[in-house]
Design an enzyme around this catalytic site. Structure first.
Site, short mmCIF file in Angstrom:
data_model
loop_
_atom_site.label_atom_id
_atom_site.label_comp_id
_atom_site.label_asym_id
_atom_site.label_seq_id
_atom_site.Cartn_x
_atom_site.Cartn_y
_atom_site.Cartn_z
N MET A 1 -64.91 6.23 47.08
CA MET A 1 -65.26 4.69 47.42
C MET A 1 -64.41 3.89 46.56
SD MET A 1 -68.90 4.72 48.99
CE MET A 1 -69.61 4.23 47.68
N HIS B 1 -63.01 9.93 38.65
CA HIS B 1 -62.04 10.31 39.50
C HIS B 1 -60.89 10.89 39.38
CE1 HIS B 1 -64.67 6.36 41.01
NE2 HIS B 1 -64.88 7.33 42.02
#
Ligand SMILES: Nc1ncnc2c1ncn2[C@@H]1O[C@H](COP(=O)(O)OP(=O)(O)OP(=O)(O)O)[C@@H](O)[C@H]1O
Ligand SMILES: CC(C)(CO)[C@@H](O)C(=O)[O-]
Ligand code: BAL
Length: 362
Positions: free
Chosen positions: A77, A84
């Protein structure tokens, strides 16, 4: 909608003259030779495509199918952090091509949650992704494609946050979506299962990479691909933490200094419970020892910390475990606290056989 395909060179531009000499017909270099030129000679200039248009991506994917290449997919997102990036690095190691999506998915937010204020930092995210490199000798030396789909493309019928008003196709993994996180966010896993199905149908990945930090999400997605015969392998990657143990998370940026200091309480509580498990404690003892760490902190926090839950669950079917933990199955030991207005979630895996559930390490 207009087509959009941006390419950007990811080679660093720190131009350093080199001592390397190149023979030319007259014995002199015709132009100064730079380290940068040498790098260009030994590896191709990498290109990271940034695509918002679905047909555009499908052309790229078709080409990769024809070339027999594997594709690793990292759904996010955005508001990217090192957690990430660790998923991206795992994907680069295991797959020929790597696709990252950035999409703040409305259907996983309830009307009273933070969809409108969720951090959106696209330019910083793209710059970070352009810098991720593996060895220059690997076939894949950087992220190949970032997908930025639009809400209109992913939800052609619109997506009101109120579930009763929604129309169109939705996916739910029954029996695994309403305990743990799902007890506090009943809409959440329906939204996640729906968007992940859409993104898998779009990206057609060989493997997809998820973080253990969102452990229930990992179990739900594993069940989803199995039940719906989706031919994508799910890789679960370890949780990256700050130095004091707080799990990295995009929402950590909401925390002020006091909240940030208190936010490590959940990790401390989980570790306390794990030590009770390691010493042979039963489920009740594990849970109560961990809860008392949070309750003590809560009592001294002027209302900043609020206990939400702690839970022991079977990693495969997410059933509650409330007697003893089967060493052949292991357990997800997870919990959530509110720190000011921000929810923090975290988990530890108990037992050896959990290795079958979790996967890659960097
Ligand atoms: N600390 C972390 N270590 C490893 N993976 C992570 C970490 N944090 C998030 N991920 C994974 O990154 C993927 C994308 O997550 P997402 O974009 O929601 O980030 P997030 O930090 O979890 O955000 P949020 O704060 O909204 O929960 C998910 O698979 C998630 O589990
Ligand atoms: C998997 C995901 C990208 C779906 O929106 C999201 O839930 C997340 O980032 O963990
Ligand atoms: N990583 C989980 C995304 C969410 O809380 O919406």
């Amino acid at each position: 909608m207009g087509r959009r395909l941006l390419h950007s060179s990811t080679l660093k531009c720190n131009i350093k003259p080199t001592t390397t000499s190149l023979a030319t017909t007259n014995g002199f270099l015709e132009k100064p030779f730079f380290q940068q030129d040498l790098e260009t000679l030994i590896r191709p200039v990498e290109k990271m495509a940034v695509i918002s248009n679905i047909p555009e991506y499908r052309v790229l994917r078709q080409k990769w199918f024809q070339e027999g290449l594997t594709v690793g997919f990292v759904p996010t997102m955005g508001a990217l952090h090192d957690g990430h990036i660790s998923l991206v690095k795992n994907a680069l190691k295991m797959c020929d091509k790597v696709v990252v999506s950035i999409f703040v998915n409305p259907s996983q937010f309830a009307p009273n949650e933070d969809l409108s204020k969720y951090p959106r930092t696209i330019e910083e995210d793209l710059n970070l992704l352009r810098q991720v490199k593996t060895s220059q000798f690997l076939k894949n030396s950087g992220v190949d494609c970032v997908l930025l789909p639009t809400v209109e493309d992913l939800y052609p019928q619109g997506i009101p946050l109120n579930v009763a008003e929604q129309t169109g196709a939705f996916v739910e993994v029954k029996g695994m979506s309403h305990q743990m996180e799902g007890a506090i966010r009943p809409h959440f896993f329906r939204g996640v299962s729906t968007i992940v199905t859409k993104l898998f149908n779009l990206t057609q990945p060989t493997k997809a990479f998820f973080g253990q930090k969102d452990a229930q999400q990992c179990s739900v997605i594993k069940a989803l691909v199995q039940d719906l015969l989706i031919p994508t392998e799910i890789e679960i990657c370890e949780t990256l933490r700050e130095e004091d143990g707080l799990a990295m998370s995009s929402r950590n940026r909401y925390l002020n200094a006091t909240e940030r200091q208190l936010s490590t309480v959940l990790f401390k509580a989980l570790n306390k419970g794990k030590s009770v498990f390691d010493e042979g404690g039963n489920c009740k003892e594990i849970l109560s020892s961990a809860e008392s760490v949070i309750r003590d902190c809560e009592a001294n926090s002027n209302g900043v910390i609020q206990y939400q839950y702690l839970s022991l669950n079977n990693p495969i079917n997410l059933k509650n475990i409330d007697d003893t933990i089967d060493p052949n199955v292991g357990a997800i030991f997870s919990g959530a606290v509110k720190v000011g207005n921000t929810r923090i979630i975290d988990n530890l895996l108990l037992g050896n056989s959990i290795a079958k559930w979790s996967g890659s390490k960097i």
